[in-house]
Design a protein around this motif. Structure first.
Motif, mmCIF file in Angstrom:
data_model
loop_
_atom_site.group_PDB
_atom_site.id
_atom_site.type_symbol
_atom_site.label_atom_id
_atom_site.label_comp_id
_atom_site.label_asym_id
_atom_site.label_seq_id
_atom_site.Cartn_x
_atom_site.Cartn_y
_atom_site.Cartn_z
ATOM 1 N N VAL A 111 18.353 -5.677 27.051
ATOM 2 C CA VAL A 111 18.819 -6.194 25.954
ATOM 3 C C VAL A 111 18.961 -5.545 25.033
ATOM 4 O O VAL A 111 19.676 -4.210 25.492
ATOM 5 N N ASP A 112 20.440 -6.191 25.109
ATOM 6 C CA ASP A 112 21.666 -5.606 24.645
ATOM 7 C C ASP A 112 21.657 -5.397 23.730
ATOM 8 O O ASP A 112 20.707 -5.099 22.760
ATOM 9 N N GLU A 113 22.358 -4.121 23.287
ATOM 10 C CA GLU A 113 21.849 -2.699 22.774
ATOM 11 C C GLU A 113 22.588 -2.912 21.155
ATOM 12 O O GLU A 113 21.941 -2.227 20.108
ATOM 13 N N SER A 114 23.176 -4.274 20.625
ATOM 14 C CA SER A 114 23.208 -4.952 19.203
ATOM 15 C C SER A 114 22.138 -4.767 18.954
ATOM 16 O O SER A 114 22.280 -5.357 17.862
ATOM 17 N N MET A 115 21.041 -5.488 19.590
ATOM 18 C CA MET A 115 19.629 -6.022 18.575
ATOM 19 C C MET A 115 18.497 -4.189 18.273
ATOM 20 O O MET A 115 18.513 -3.309 19.390
ATOM 21 N N PRO A 116 18.530 -3.695 17.737
ATOM 22 C CA PRO A 116 17.802 -2.341 17.427
ATOM 23 C C PRO A 116 16.283 -2.300 18.367
ATOM 24 O O PRO A 116 16.020 -3.806 18.017
ATOM 25 N N THR A 117 15.959 -1.406 19.599
ATOM 26 C CA THR A 117 14.870 -1.560 19.334
ATOM 27 C C THR A 117 13.551 -2.113 18.880
ATOM 28 O O THR A 117 12.774 -2.332 18.896
ATOM 29 N N GLU A 118 13.398 -1.579 17.749
ATOM 30 C CA GLU A 118 12.037 -1.855 16.644
ATOM 31 C C GLU A 118 12.409 -3.293 16.169
ATOM 32 O O GLU A 118 11.337 -4.063 16.789
ATOM 33 N N LYS A 119 13.530 -4.070 16.454
ATOM 34 C CA LYS A 119 13.595 -5.776 16.327
ATOM 35 C C LYS A 119 12.923 -6.081 18.073
ATOM 36 O O LYS A 119 12.524 -7.331 17.898
ATOM 37 N N VAL A 120 13.471 -5.033 18.593
ATOM 38 C CA VAL A 120 13.452 -5.975 20.299
ATOM 39 C C VAL A 120 11.892 -6.479 20.365
ATOM 40 O O VAL A 120 11.154 -6.975 21.186
ATOM 41 N N LEU A 121 11.552 -4.993 20.422
ATOM 42 C CA LEU A 121 9.710 -4.892 19.859
ATOM 43 C C LEU A 121 8.787 -5.864 18.990
ATOM 44 O O LEU A 121 8.144 -6.916 19.965
ATOM 45 N N GLU A 122 9.060 -6.066 17.972
ATOM 46 C CA GLU A 122 9.274 -7.058 16.992
ATOM 47 C C GLU A 122 8.747 -8.670 18.233
ATOM 48 O O GLU A 122 7.909 -9.302 17.476
ATOM 49 N N LEU A 123 9.941 -8.506 18.462
ATOM 50 C CA LEU A 123 10.058 -9.958 19.087
ATOM 51 C C LEU A 123 8.778 -10.062 20.441
ATOM 52 O O LEU A 123 8.418 -11.298 20.862
ATOM 53 N N SER A 124 9.330 -9.360 20.713
ATOM 54 C CA SER A 124 8.526 -9.146 22.372
ATOM 55 C C SER A 124 7.196 -9.520 21.987
ATOM 56 O O SER A 124 6.168 -10.346 22.910
ATOM 57 N N GLU A 125 6.720 -9.135 20.776
ATOM 58 C CA GLU A 125 5.199 -8.699 20.634
ATOM 59 C C GLU A 125 5.430 -9.967 20.115
ATOM 60 O O GLU A 125 3.415 -10.955 20.594
#
Length: 740
Positions: free
Chosen positions: A282-296
């Motif tokens: 997932v592109d770096e423009s999205m923070p890691t924490e946000k990617v985790l939240e959306l994935s979960e």
């Protein structure tokens, strides 16, 4: 009228130069011929006619193929594979696949020993093959009926990679011409810690190719993954023999064959499936924490929009001819091994979840592949990746050989009626092409029509000039480079295309190239035709050096390319040179006036049409219109990236590791050693970026991202990660301190 092509496509087989083992020979009457070339062109024409009529001798049937991929993270317990391999079979196993293809990555640790020396790869590959075989042939699935069992066909491994194929027993007699290959693209661009393993076979009368790949890692390394894809795609080759070549062509599986080679590549197959840990994130423009939240939470829409693979495919930088189903499952990486929980333990590096594990396909006939399922398996869960699988319904050919022979005989009889008569003759609608004015990053195409004006078939091909090895100069492409016409057949069109890329612009600006060429069209057993090509380059500041740009206050379009004309009209005096190129000043000034507070400045791309117009304004001196700030920003970065000489010379790359103790001295030394004009431009750009950072609350810029942009645009010529990282740290230091 020349036509403009905004996105040149990759070369087809017909664009490749026809090669022969025997030289051309001149007859007593001065005619030049090559019997080998004539035979190959004749064969290509025959196969083209047969392919056009393949429906007359081909029956089509459907089959199911299962494709699975799993990065096992060097694990290998006796956990059940049933959920992974057989979930698509239906509640009563009523729809088992006809072909099962499974790929593994990291079946051994990718340490230095395993990468350089074969130790455990063969053992581990055999382990997984046996695990799959025992699962597929479990009595609860076969019901002790041998016709429901599966037979192992072939496999290929490379360090941690494995691809293997099984087929249901009733089809085993219709499998032939199995071949394998492997391509390492890892350490030094060749070792097997990254790369692809592939196999191909003929299923009934359709050719199938399956590639299992493990591409470059790390979230930011999109370019590396794209390069790995093209390396595997272009280097994979199967030497299947002349008999197999002719068999698949007769069945309509290859549209052309004239190179004389017995090898085929990935695109030469009816059906291609690409599986593996492709490592796109997932592109770096999205923070890691946000990617985790959306994935979960299973909120996939925003994640899909930032998926690197789909975005790169849309740009055509990787997998341009492949298809993929919708990502309707949550990201498959990175998990705590043995759990269904994303890796978030405090002692582990926090990584953004990603769809690393993918399945794509390519088909000569798009309607011949229908994806039925595309999902992840929750078990086994011993790895930090989840397995991914897909079942597809495929349409395959079953040739009726008697009918095929009838078509073949008809084609040969048609050809025989025209052979052994008089000499060939052709007419060209023109032999001179004037493309007129062509601009930077533009492709212009002009056609020449070739008409058979004689009473026999005419074979023609483009040949290199005497003592040369290429058909034309690098800035020109011709398609097709050869062909054949029978009397009365509609004229053949040869397209001649000129493209001005950055390298060509650099050569034109330096006087080392001109847009003039002569191409030779040879009529086999006939005469040669000389085709003249000319064009005029609309000079651009893109592709030039800042050292030359500062010499001129006039628009660069008005500065002649010819050095004599330039000396007559302009007398550049270094003492009166500008501090920085006027083009850079204009675009920086425009951004400064119109939008330092623009959200996502330098992060969001501009409109291609506007960027092109901005470049034209810079080249001609025309007033910049009311363009979007993002378009202005993209034009500025493109200007810096495409300079013929980078702002930062390679010799200034740091040779030692940069840390907080030495960064001040490194930065000072770096500035002191920059050439004068380069120093001016560098300080000017960095000062502008520092000004932009004052509005970071509004434009969302961060110094680390700007430092990377500085390296990408002003630094070229060194791909070593440590040295580029050191340069990025210097850029960051200069952005955040008052050193300049």
């Amino acid at each position: 009228m020349a036509s403009v092509a905004s996105h040149p496509t990759r070369s087809s087989l017909e664009e490749k130069m026809l090669t022969t083992r025997t030289p051309d020979e001149e007859t007593e009457d001065g005619r030049i011929r090559n019997r080998e070339a004539a035979t190959k062109i004749r064969d290509a024409w025959i196969y083209k006619q047969i392919r056009a009529r393949q429906d007359e001798f081909t029956q089509y049937r459907t089959a199911r193929i299962f494709l699975g991929t799993w990065n096992v993270n060097a694990k290998g317990k006796e956990e059940s594979l049933d959920d992974f391999l057989t979930k698509d079979w239906g509640p009563n196993q009523e729809t088992p696949p006809d072909i099962v293809a499974v790929g593994f990555q990291e079946m051994v640790d990718l340490n230095a020993v395993n990468v350089t020396v074969e130790t455990k790869s063969q053992q581990r590959s055999q382990f997984w093959i046996e695990r799959i075989k025992s699962t597929l042939n479990n009595p609860k699935y076969t019901r002790r009926d041998s016709s429901r069992g599966y037979t192992f066909i072939t496999s290929r491994y490379l360090v941690g990679l494995l691809v293997c194929v099984f087929v249901r027993s009733p089809h085993i007699q219709r499998i032939q011409h199995e071949h394998c290959d492997s391509v390492g693209v890892g350490v030094m661009g060749m070792l097997g810690n990254k790369g692809g393993v592939s196999l191909r076979f003929q299923f009934y009368d359709s050719t199938v190719c399956i590639i299992c790949a493990h591409l470059a890692a790390h979230r930011e390394n999109v370019t590396g993954r794209n390069a790995d894809y093209w390396n595997v795609y272009n280097k994979t080759s199967f030497d299947i023999g002349a008999e197999a070549i002719r068999e698949v062509i007769k069945s309509g599986s290859l549209s052309q064959w004239a190179t004389g080679s017995t090898s085929v590549g990935i695109p030469d197959h009816d059906l291609v499936f690409w599986i593996g840990d492709l490592n796109y994130r997932v592109d770096e423009s999205m923070p890691t924490e946000k990617v985790l939240e959306l994935s979960e939470n299973g909120d996939l829409d925003e994640l899909r929009s930032l998926d690197q693979l789909n975005n790169e495919r849309e740009k055509g930088t990787c997998f341009p001819t492949f298809s993929e189903g919708m990502l309707n499952f949550i990201p498959t990486y990175k998990y705590q091994p043995g759990t269904d929980i994303y890796e978030k333990r405090p002692d582990k590096k926090l990584r953004a979840p990603a769809w690393c594990d993918r399945i794509l396909w390519m088909s000569q006939e798009p309607k011949h592949v229908q994806q039925l399922t595309y999902d992840r398996s929750e078990t086994p869960n011993i790895s930090d990746h989840k397995p991914v699988y897909s079942t597809m319904k495929i349409t395959i050919k079953d040739v009726v050989k008697a009918k095929r022979q009838q078509v073949y005989d008809q084609v040969m009889n048609l050809l025989d009626t025209y052979e052994n008569q008089t000499l060939p003759m052709v007419g060209l609608d023109r032999i001179s092409l004037d493309f007129g004015l062509i601009r930077y990053e533009e492709t212009l195409t002009m056609p020449i029509e070739v008409t058979n004006t004689g009473k026999v078939y005419a074979q023609f091909r483009l040949v290199p000039k005497l003592d040369e090895n290429t058909l034309c100069k690098p800035w020109m492409k011709v398609s097709p480079t050869y062909g054949m016409l029978i009397p009365g057949e509609k004229p053949a069109t040869i397209n001649f295309s000129i493209t001005i890329d950055n390298n060509t612009a650099n050569l034109l600006n330096s006087g080392r190239e001109v847009l003039d060429d002569i191409l030779i069209l040879r009529l086999e057993n006939g005469r040669d035709y000389y085709i003249t090509i000319k064009a005029r380059y609309a000079r651009s500041c893109f592709g030039m050096s800042v050292d030359e740009l500062v010499l001129y206050s006039d628009p660069i379009r008005n500065i002649p390319l010819d050095p004599i004309q330039r000396a007559e009209k302009f007398d550049p005096n270094p003492t009166s040179a500008l501090c920085v190129p006027k083009e850079l000043w204009r675009i920086v000034d425009a951004i400064y006036e119109r939008g330092l507070q623009e959200k996502d400045l330098f992060l969001m791309p501009g409109l291609p049409k506007e960027v092109k117009h901005i470049r034209e304004c810079l080249d001609t001196g025309a007033q910049l219109g009311k363009y979007r700030t993002h378009s202005l920003a993209e034009a500025m970065l493109a200007f810096l990236s495409n300079l013929s000489t980078p702002i930062v010379p390679p010799k200034l790359f740091p040779t030692l590791e940069i840390d907080s103790q030495n960064i001040q001295s490194f930065a000072r030394k770096f500035l002191e050693e920059l050439p004068p004009i380069h120093y001016n431009v560098f300080v000017y750009v960095m000062s502008f970026f520092r000004e932009a950072l004052l509005y970071k609350e509004q434009n969302k810029l961060v110094a680390t991202r700007l430092a990377r942009i500085c390296v990408d645009t002003m630094v070229q010529g060194d791909d070593q990660v440590q040295r580029r990282t050191g340069m990025q740290l210097i850029m960051l230091h200069l952005l955040e301190t008052n050193t300049i």
